[in-house]
Design an enzyme around this catalytic site. Structure first.
Site, PDB file in Angstrom:
ATOM      1  N   TYR A 264       0.813  -0.975   0.024  1.00 51.76           N
ATOM      2  CA  TYR A 264      -0.149  -0.056  -0.180  1.00 51.76           C
ATOM      3  C   TYR A 264       0.743   1.327  -0.137  1.00 51.76           C
ATOM      4  O   TYR A 264       0.695   2.219  -0.811  1.00 51.76           O
ATOM      5  CB  TYR A 264      -0.986  -0.030   1.169  1.00 51.76           C
ATOM      6  CG  TYR A 264      -1.732   1.146   1.232  1.00 51.76           C
ATOM      7  CD1 TYR A 264      -2.932   1.343   0.662  1.00 51.76           C
ATOM      8  CD2 TYR A 264      -1.258   2.396   2.133  1.00 51.76           C
ATOM      9  CE1 TYR A 264      -3.618   2.400   0.574  1.00 51.76           C
ATOM     10  CE2 TYR A 264      -1.964   3.577   2.178  1.00 51.76           C
ATOM     11  CZ  TYR A 264      -3.067   3.568   1.375  1.00 51.76           C
ATOM     12  OH  TYR A 264      -3.948   4.908   1.702  1.00 51.76           O
ATOM     13  N   ASP A 299      -7.729  -3.903  -0.972  1.00 52.61           N
ATOM     14  CA  ASP A 299      -8.748  -3.293  -1.120  1.00 52.61           C
ATOM     15  C   ASP A 299      -8.817  -1.970  -1.888  1.00 52.61           C
ATOM     16  O   ASP A 299      -9.477  -1.474  -2.730  1.00 52.61           O
ATOM     17  CB  ASP A 299      -9.738  -2.986   0.230  1.00 52.61           C
ATOM     18  CG  ASP A 299      -8.842  -2.430   1.267  1.00 52.61           C
ATOM     19  OD1 ASP A 299      -8.205  -3.169   1.868  1.00 52.61           O
ATOM     20  OD2 ASP A 299      -8.976  -1.243   1.337  1.00 52.61           O
ATOM     21  N   LYS A 371     -10.592  -8.540   6.345  1.00 51.92           N
ATOM     22  CA  LYS A 371     -10.796  -7.154   6.512  1.00 51.92           C
ATOM     23  C   LYS A 371     -11.712  -6.829   5.119  1.00 51.92           C
ATOM     24  O   LYS A 371     -11.033  -6.851   3.890  1.00 51.92           O
ATOM     25  CB  LYS A 371      -9.708  -6.391   6.500  1.00 51.92           C
ATOM     26  CG  LYS A 371     -10.167  -4.537   6.612  1.00 51.92           C
ATOM     27  CD  LYS A 371      -8.925  -3.658   6.454  1.00 51.92           C
ATOM     28  CE  LYS A 371      -8.627  -3.652   4.975  1.00 51.92           C
ATOM     29  NZ  LYS A 371      -7.783  -2.475   4.576  1.00 51.92           N
TER      30      LYS A 371
END
Length: 519
Positions: A264, A299, A371
């Protein structure tokens, strides 16, 4: 062999997992040879060094920069602090204060016997490691006393910029039904190469992650948890240039969940990949030892890439993140691998495609507290449609056994949620979770149906991508923009100048204490 509603080919899963392991091991050879300024500052913090000087510069930064200037950082701060302890009889905190005041030069002290240095460091390292272990026991004690909730944990965000206002909102959210409170970090903090100090009342889009802010929020959630008879988990971010330092602070203040993902940082914060992989390794060791669940950021890929076309990249990244975590001694039960409900709402049978992806993640990573993130990309400001989008998201969660469930907000794309928005989001989720509680265990999928075939397609494409990465290497893959469509050069981004090759005598006592290993 596991049962699979999706009739997954477990040979393909095993093949993908094996290649992901090889990818992680390849990167680990680089990690094992290197350290960073943030890893060294983390060792300072774990040795008990804290506070700031008169210019508000953190003492861990002062010590590391002092060694860079006056000594040889490739030997590691453990060497210099331990040597000074033997020479002076002072504690690491006292040594740091004298360095900051110009009263002690660590580069000028005669080098003592290596055994004596390690003995001095080992004593305080064990004491502070025990504090973290006791925090883990405190969490387990709370969960044993109150009982841990089964099913999805309702995960809510506060983000006022003022820690005291955050506390007010967090307590209200807990009383409304939240199980996890995430304090969003101030915009830009991930690019600071130091951790701010003390309680903070100003932030941009969130609240600064400081150890004092962690302490304040932890205390408030423990108090409201006692009132409610529930343990309320606390989440924050250990990512960016201070990834391991914030992991250490979280371990000292008993945080429960931390966003922690080098990929990320590379893709969305332009942090240098060499720097952040080294930082991630030590941060995950700390999180693993502290019992913290990490959240990974797959995500977010779907905020820049198409959720249907690029779904396999999310799966591939989950496989790789799983292996990075295992190499850092962080068990599957603490791996909050990320994914998200981001298929365009106008997609025909989009719900079925999303259900397939979520069920596949659940089956492939059965022990992981996945998650699951709500719709954000295609929320328009139409609050009624948004509430329905969130309802579909809630349905997927309860049907597929997701664990960390970030609440979707009907006012997404309009404003930072009001407390009333959060209450409506919780009502929506609780209504669906109660009415559909066992729906997932009552249904099966057609063997050649759309849901099963979609999972097969994504799994095979994910496996193929992982095999390709295994051949080219992770660094080259990131340069080519295989994830989220974002390219990052191997020597570009922030933080590369903080990476160095470790001397053969370098030692970090906490790796052995926290893992039983000796890297």
């Amino acid at each position: 062999m596991q049962d699979s509603k999706l009739h997954l080919d477990w040979d393909v899963v095993a093949d993908a997992r094996k290649s992901a392991r090889n990818i992680a091991i390849d990167v680990q050879t680089y990690i094992d040879d290197h350290s960073t300024v943030s890893v060294e500052r983390t060792i300072c913090r774990l040795l008990g060094i804290d506070g700031i000087d008169k210019f508000e510069v953190p003492l861990p930064n002062i010590v590391v920069e002092h060694i860079e200037k006056e000594g040889n950082l490739t030997l590691g701060v453990s060497h210099y602090i331990g040597n000074a302890m033997v020479e002076t009889g002072l504690s690491p905190q006292e040594i740091a204060e004298k360095v900051s005041q110009g009263e002690l030069n660590l580069g000028k002290i005669s080098t003592h016997d290596a055994f004596e240095i390690k003995l001095a460091i080992d004593k305080i390292a064990r004491e502070n490691t025990d504090k973290i272990a006791n925090n883990r026991k405190d969490r387990e004690s709370y969960l044993e006393r109150f009982g841990d909730k089964t099913g999805p944990l309702l995960y809510l965000i506060v983000a006022t910029g003022n820690i005291y206002e955050d506390v007010t909102q967090a307590v209200a959210a807990a009383k409304q039904g939240a199980d996890i409170i995430a304090v969003i970090r101030s915009t830009g903090q991930s690019l600071l190469d130091y951790v701010p100090f003390g309680a903070s009342t100003e932030g941009f889009g969130g609240t600064l992650a400081t150890q004092e802010n962690f302490r304040i929020m932890r205390k408030a959630l423990d108090e409201v948890g006692e009132e409610l008879g529930r343990y309320i988990r606390l989440c924050n971010y250990c990512s960016g240039l201070c990834m391991p330092e914030i992991a250490a602070m979280g371990a000292f203040e008993r945080l429960d969940v931390m966003l922690n993902d080098a990929l990320y940082g590379i893709l969305f914060r332009d942090i240098n990949m060499k720097r952040t992989f080294v930082d991630q390794y030590f941060s995950r060791i700390i999180n693993g030892f502290a019992g913290v669940i990490i959240n990974t950021g797959e995500d977010n890929y779907l905020t820049t890439a198409d959720a249907i076309e690029e779904a396999h990249t999310v799966l591939a990244s989950q496989f790789i993140n799983e292996q990075f975590a295992l190499l850092a001694n962080l068990p599957e039960e603490q791996q909050g691998l990320g994914h998200a409900f981001e298929i365009h709402p106008d997609t025909e049978n989009g719900f079925l495609l999303e259900l397939s992806q979520a069920q596949m993640a659940r089956e492939i990573f059965p022990k992981a507290p996945l998650k699951y993130m709500p719709p954000t990309k295609f929320m328009t400001g139409d609050i009624f449609k948004g509430h329905v989008q969130d309802a579909l998201f809630n349905m997927v969660t309860i049907m597929t056994g997701q664990r960390l469930h970030l609440m979707g907000m009907m006012t997404e794309a309009i404003h930072t949620p009001f407390m009333s928005d959060r209450a409506l989001a919780i009502d929506n989720a609780q209504y669906i979770f109660k009415n559909m509680k066992d729906f997932g265990s009552e249904i099966t999928f057609k063997k050649d149906g759309m849901i099963v075939n979609r999972a097969k397609e994504v799994l095979e494409k994910g496996r193929d991508l992982i095999k390709e990465i295994e051949t080219t290497g992770m660094f080259d893959t990131l340069q080519k923009g295989k994830f989220a469509g974002i390219k990052r050069p191997i020597d570009g981004g922030k933080g590369l100048n903080g990476v160095f090759v470790k001397d053969t005598t370098y030692f970090n006592p906490f790796i052995e204490l926290m893992t039983g290993g000796d890297k």
